[in-house]
Structure formats: structure tokens, C-alpha cells
Design an enzyme around this catalytic site. Structure first.
Site, PDB file in Angstrom:
ATOM      1  N   PRO A 146       0.791  -1.229   0.000  1.00 21.18           N
ATOM      2  CA  PRO A 146       0.000   0.000   0.000  1.00 21.18           C
ATOM      3  C   PRO A 146       0.828   1.285   0.000  1.00 21.18           C
ATOM      4  O   PRO A 146       1.876   1.363   0.647  1.00 21.18           O
ATOM      5  CB  PRO A 146      -0.823  -0.097   1.283  1.00 21.18           C
ATOM      6  CG  PRO A 146      -0.140  -1.114   2.124  1.00 21.18           C
ATOM      7  CD  PRO A 146       0.506  -2.071   1.171  1.00 21.18           C
ATOM      8  N   ASN A 147       0.330   2.238  -0.742  1.00 18.82           N
ATOM      9  CA  ASN A 147       0.872   3.605  -0.836  1.00 18.82           C
ATOM     10  C   ASN A 147       2.137   3.714  -1.685  1.00 18.82           C
ATOM     11  O   ASN A 147       2.599   4.815  -1.968  1.00 18.82           O
ATOM     12  CB  ASN A 147       1.121   4.222   0.558  1.00 18.82           C
ATOM     13  CG  ASN A 147      -0.143   4.295   1.387  1.00 18.82           C
ATOM     14  OD1 ASN A 147      -1.156   4.783   0.893  1.00 18.82           O
ATOM     15  ND2 ASN A 147      -0.118   3.798   2.614  1.00 18.82           N
ATOM     16  N   ARG A 191       5.296  10.983  -2.702  1.00 19.58           N
ATOM     17  CA  ARG A 191       5.050  10.598  -1.308  1.00 19.58           C
ATOM     18  C   ARG A 191       6.303  10.845  -0.466  1.00 19.58           C
ATOM     19  O   ARG A 191       7.311  10.154  -0.653  1.00 19.58           O
ATOM     20  CB  ARG A 191       4.702   9.103  -1.244  1.00 19.58           C
ATOM     21  CG  ARG A 191       4.519   8.593   0.173  1.00 19.58           C
ATOM     22  CD  ARG A 191       4.425   7.082   0.227  1.00 19.58           C
ATOM     23  NE  ARG A 191       4.267   6.643   1.603  1.00 19.58           N
ATOM     24  CZ  ARG A 191       4.399   5.396   2.019  1.00 19.58           C
ATOM     25  NH1 ARG A 191       4.684   4.436   1.142  1.00 19.58           N
ATOM     26  NH2 ARG A 191       4.258   5.090   3.295  1.00 19.58           N
ATOM     27  N   TYR A 232      11.347   8.683   0.903  1.00 16.94           N
ATOM     28  CA  TYR A 232      11.255   7.611  -0.104  1.00 16.94           C
ATOM     29  C   TYR A 232      11.908   7.950  -1.448  1.00 16.94           C
ATOM     30  O   TYR A 232      11.945   7.099  -2.334  1.00 16.94           O
ATOM     31  CB  TYR A 232       9.778   7.245  -0.314  1.00 16.94           C
ATOM     32  CG  TYR A 232       9.138   6.697   0.943  1.00 16.94           C
ATOM     33  CD1 TYR A 232       9.592   5.496   1.504  1.00 16.94           C
ATOM     34  CD2 TYR A 232       8.102   7.375   1.596  1.00 16.94           C
ATOM     35  CE1 TYR A 232       9.023   4.995   2.678  1.00 16.94           C
ATOM     36  CE2 TYR A 232       7.527   6.872   2.759  1.00 16.94           C
ATOM     37  CZ  TYR A 232       7.994   5.687   3.292  1.00 16.94           C
ATOM     38  OH  TYR A 232       7.437   5.191   4.446  1.00 16.94           O
ATOM     39  N   ASN A 271       8.078  -5.759  -0.952  1.00 18.23           N
ATOM     40  CA  ASN A 271       8.002  -4.581  -0.106  1.00 18.23           C
ATOM     41  C   ASN A 271       6.537  -4.490   0.291  1.00 18.23           C
ATOM     42  O   ASN A 271       5.714  -3.929  -0.442  1.00 18.23           O
ATOM     43  CB  ASN A 271       8.458  -3.318  -0.837  1.00 18.23           C
ATOM     44  CG  ASN A 271       8.435  -2.102   0.088  1.00 18.23           C
ATOM     45  OD1 ASN A 271       7.944  -2.189   1.215  1.00 18.23           O
ATOM     46  ND2 ASN A 271       8.965  -0.988  -0.378  1.00 18.23           N
ATOM     47  N   ALA A 314       3.299  -0.898   4.697  1.00 16.52           N
ATOM     48  CA  ALA A 314       2.766  -0.928   6.070  1.00 16.52           C
ATOM     49  C   ALA A 314       2.300  -2.323   6.488  1.00 16.52           C
ATOM     50  O   ALA A 314       2.336  -2.665   7.686  1.00 16.52           O
ATOM     51  CB  ALA A 314       1.620   0.073   6.195  1.00 16.52           C
ATOM     52  N   GLU A 336      12.784  -9.669   1.625  1.00 12.73           N
ATOM     53  CA  GLU A 336      12.016  -8.496   2.070  1.00 12.73           C
ATOM     54  C   GLU A 336      12.822  -7.234   1.745  1.00 12.73           C
ATOM     55  O   GLU A 336      14.023  -7.195   2.022  1.00 12.73           O
ATOM     56  CB  GLU A 336      11.789  -8.595   3.583  1.00 12.73           C
ATOM     57  CG  GLU A 336      11.111  -7.369   4.177  1.00 12.73           C
ATOM     58  CD  GLU A 336      10.897  -7.474   5.695  1.00 12.73           C
ATOM     59  OE1 GLU A 336      10.985  -8.594   6.253  1.00 12.73           O
ATOM     60  OE2 GLU A 336      10.658  -6.424   6.304  1.00 12.73           O
ATOM     61  N   HIS A 353      12.825  -2.750   1.708  1.00 14.19           N
ATOM     62  CA  HIS A 353      12.239  -1.447   2.029  1.00 14.19           C
ATOM     63  C   HIS A 353      13.130  -0.361   1.463  1.00 14.19           C
ATOM     64  O   HIS A 353      14.356  -0.501   1.459  1.00 14.19           O
ATOM     65  CB  HIS A 353      12.114  -1.248   3.552  1.00 14.19           C
ATOM     66  CG  HIS A 353      11.257  -2.282   4.195  1.00 14.19           C
ATOM     67  ND1 HIS A 353       9.886  -2.252   4.126  1.00 14.19           N
ATOM     68  CD2 HIS A 353      11.587  -3.399   4.878  1.00 14.19           C
ATOM     69  CE1 HIS A 353       9.408  -3.317   4.749  1.00 14.19           C
ATOM     70  NE2 HIS A 353      10.416  -4.032   5.207  1.00 14.19           N
ATOM     71  N   ARG A 406      13.594   4.496  12.103  1.00 13.42           N
ATOM     72  CA  ARG A 406      12.334   5.233  12.115  1.00 13.42           C
ATOM     73  C   ARG A 406      11.522   4.875  13.370  1.00 13.42           C
ATOM     74  O   ARG A 406      12.069   4.380  14.341  1.00 13.42           O
ATOM     75  CB  ARG A 406      11.567   4.959  10.805  1.00 13.42           C
ATOM     76  CG  ARG A 406      12.385   5.387   9.577  1.00 13.42           C
ATOM     77  CD  ARG A 406      11.631   5.170   8.289  1.00 13.42           C
ATOM     78  NE  ARG A 406      10.413   5.976   8.255  1.00 13.42           N
ATOM     79  CZ  ARG A 406       9.418   5.793   7.385  1.00 13.42           C
ATOM     80  NH1 ARG A 406       9.510   4.816   6.476  1.00 13.42           N
ATOM     81  NH2 ARG A 406       8.355   6.566   7.401  1.00 13.42           N
TER      82      ARG A 406
HETATM   83  C1  DQA Z   1       8.378   1.007   3.543  1.00 15.09           C
HETATM   84  C2  DQA Z   1       8.523   1.189   5.058  1.00 15.09           C
HETATM   85  C3  DQA Z   1       7.199   0.968   5.761  1.00 15.09           C
HETATM   86  O1  DQA Z   1       7.355   1.149   7.164  1.00 15.09           O
HETATM   87  C4  DQA Z   1       6.161   1.952   5.260  1.00 15.09           C
HETATM   88  O2  DQA Z   1       4.897   1.683   5.856  1.00 15.09           O
HETATM   89  C5  DQA Z   1       6.056   1.971   3.773  1.00 15.09           C
HETATM   90  C6  DQA Z   1       7.275   1.887   2.975  1.00 15.09           C
HETATM   91  C7  DQA Z   1       9.674   1.334   2.778  1.00 15.09           C
HETATM   92  O3  DQA Z   1       9.814   0.892   1.644  1.00 15.09           O
HETATM   93  O4  DQA Z   1      10.535   2.051   3.305  1.00 15.09           O
HETATM   94  O5  DQA Z   1       4.978   2.174   3.221  1.00 15.09           O
HETATM   95  O6  DQA Z   1       8.068  -0.355   3.293  1.00 15.09           O
END
Ligand code: DQA
Length: 150
Positions: free
Chosen positions: A12-13, A20, A25, A77, A80, A101, A103, A110
Site C-alpha cells: 500500500p501507498n 510521497r 522515499y 516490499n 505498512a 524483504e 524497504h 524510524r
Molecule cells: C516502507 C517502510 C514501511 O514502514 C512503510 O509503511 C512503507 C514503505 C519502505 O519501503 O521504506 O509504506 O516499506
């Protein structure tokens, strides 16, 4: 040698990347990252299937599908959902291939709620904190593992 298939899942997002919180990011859009992944995959003799969803059920369906279609590795990835989803963990655990995994941000630098991942302990490895380059490093990692299995 036939290309090995790798699924890259974005949660998501991440469809909002580029605009964003660019200070966290970066400025690349998800389409930019996808193009970069295709380039790196070609260098590793890998073919990638790149998807994004804001919905947990679509991500779980994609993982289920990867169990059936010959996918050798999943790079995820989960955004959240990393920190909340037992359901995505359970689906990933059913997937027998390589699990990485990723990110963009260094989640450990964070908020405390980002320090826990439901995926990390069932992953071959975790790559975080290198921005879009985290994806490139993950593709290289998959390439190395697949090569060592040849
Ligand atoms: C994320 C880190 C997560 O904590 C966050 O909710 C994201 C992006 C990252 O790629 O840094 O949406 O996965």
C-alpha cells in the site's frame, strides 16, 4: 538457459512514490523503479513480474499464484502490511521459493512500530535503507542464490 521468474510485490501507498514524502522515499516513481528492476533483472538472466496493490487480498492472491506458476523468488516490499499482516506472512510461508524483504527506507532508524516485521524471520534476507537501490540489491541477491543452485 531459460530465464528464471521472479515476482516483485509492492504494498500500500507505494503507487504514490515520487510525490510521497520524497525526503524519506526519494523522487523515483514506482514506474521508474519497475523500469530499473527490469534492467537489472535482464543482467541477471531473470524475468520479473512487478505488481502493486493497496489491498491485502490482492497481495495474498499474487503469492498464491506464484506457488503454482513456476516463480522462483518473491521480492516483497509489503509497506505498512510488513508491520501488521499475519495473513501475508502465512501466504509467504507457504511459498517454497526464495523470499526477500525490501524497504526503501531504513525502517530501524524510524518509529518503533516499524522495527517489527512479520516477514523478516521467514525471509532469506532483508534489504532496507538504500532507497530504490534496495530493489536492485534484492535482484542481485536472488541472482546470486539462483546461480549457486545451478
Ligand atoms: C516502507 C517502510 C514501511 O514502514 C512503510 O509503511 C512503507 C514503505 C519502505 O519501503 O521504506 O509504506 O516499506
Amino acid at each position: 538457459m531459460a530465464k528464471q521468474a521472479v515476482l516483485i510485490i509492492n504494498g500500500p501507498n507505494l503507487d504514490q512514490l515520487g510525490t510521497r514524502e520524497p525526503e524519506i522515499y526519494g523522487h523515483m516513481s514506482l514506474a521508474d523503479i519497475e523500469a530499473m528492476c527490469h534492467e537489472r533483472a535482464a543482467e541477471n538472466n531473470i524475468s520479473i513480474n512487478f505488481m502493486q496493490s493497496n489491498a491485502e487480498d490482492a497481495i495474498i492472491a499474487a503469492i498464491h499464484n506464484a506457488r503454482q506458476d513456476g516463480t522462483k523468488a518473491i521480492i516483497i516490499n509489503a509497506a505498512a502490511f510488513t508491520h501488521t499482516s499475519v495473513a501475508i506472512r502465512d501466504a509467504m510461508q507457504m511459498f517454497d521459493g526464495i523470499r526477500i524483504e525490501v524497504h526503501l527506507s531504513n525502517v530501524f532508524a524510524r518509529e518503533a512500530f516499524r522495527h517489527h516485521s512479520y516477514l523478516a524471520d521467514i525471509a532469506n534476507g532483508v534489504i532496507c535503507g538504500f532507497g530504490a537501490n534496495s530493489y536492485r540489491l534484492a535482484i542481485d541477491a536472488v541472482g546470486n542464490i539462483l546461480q549457486s543452485k545451478d
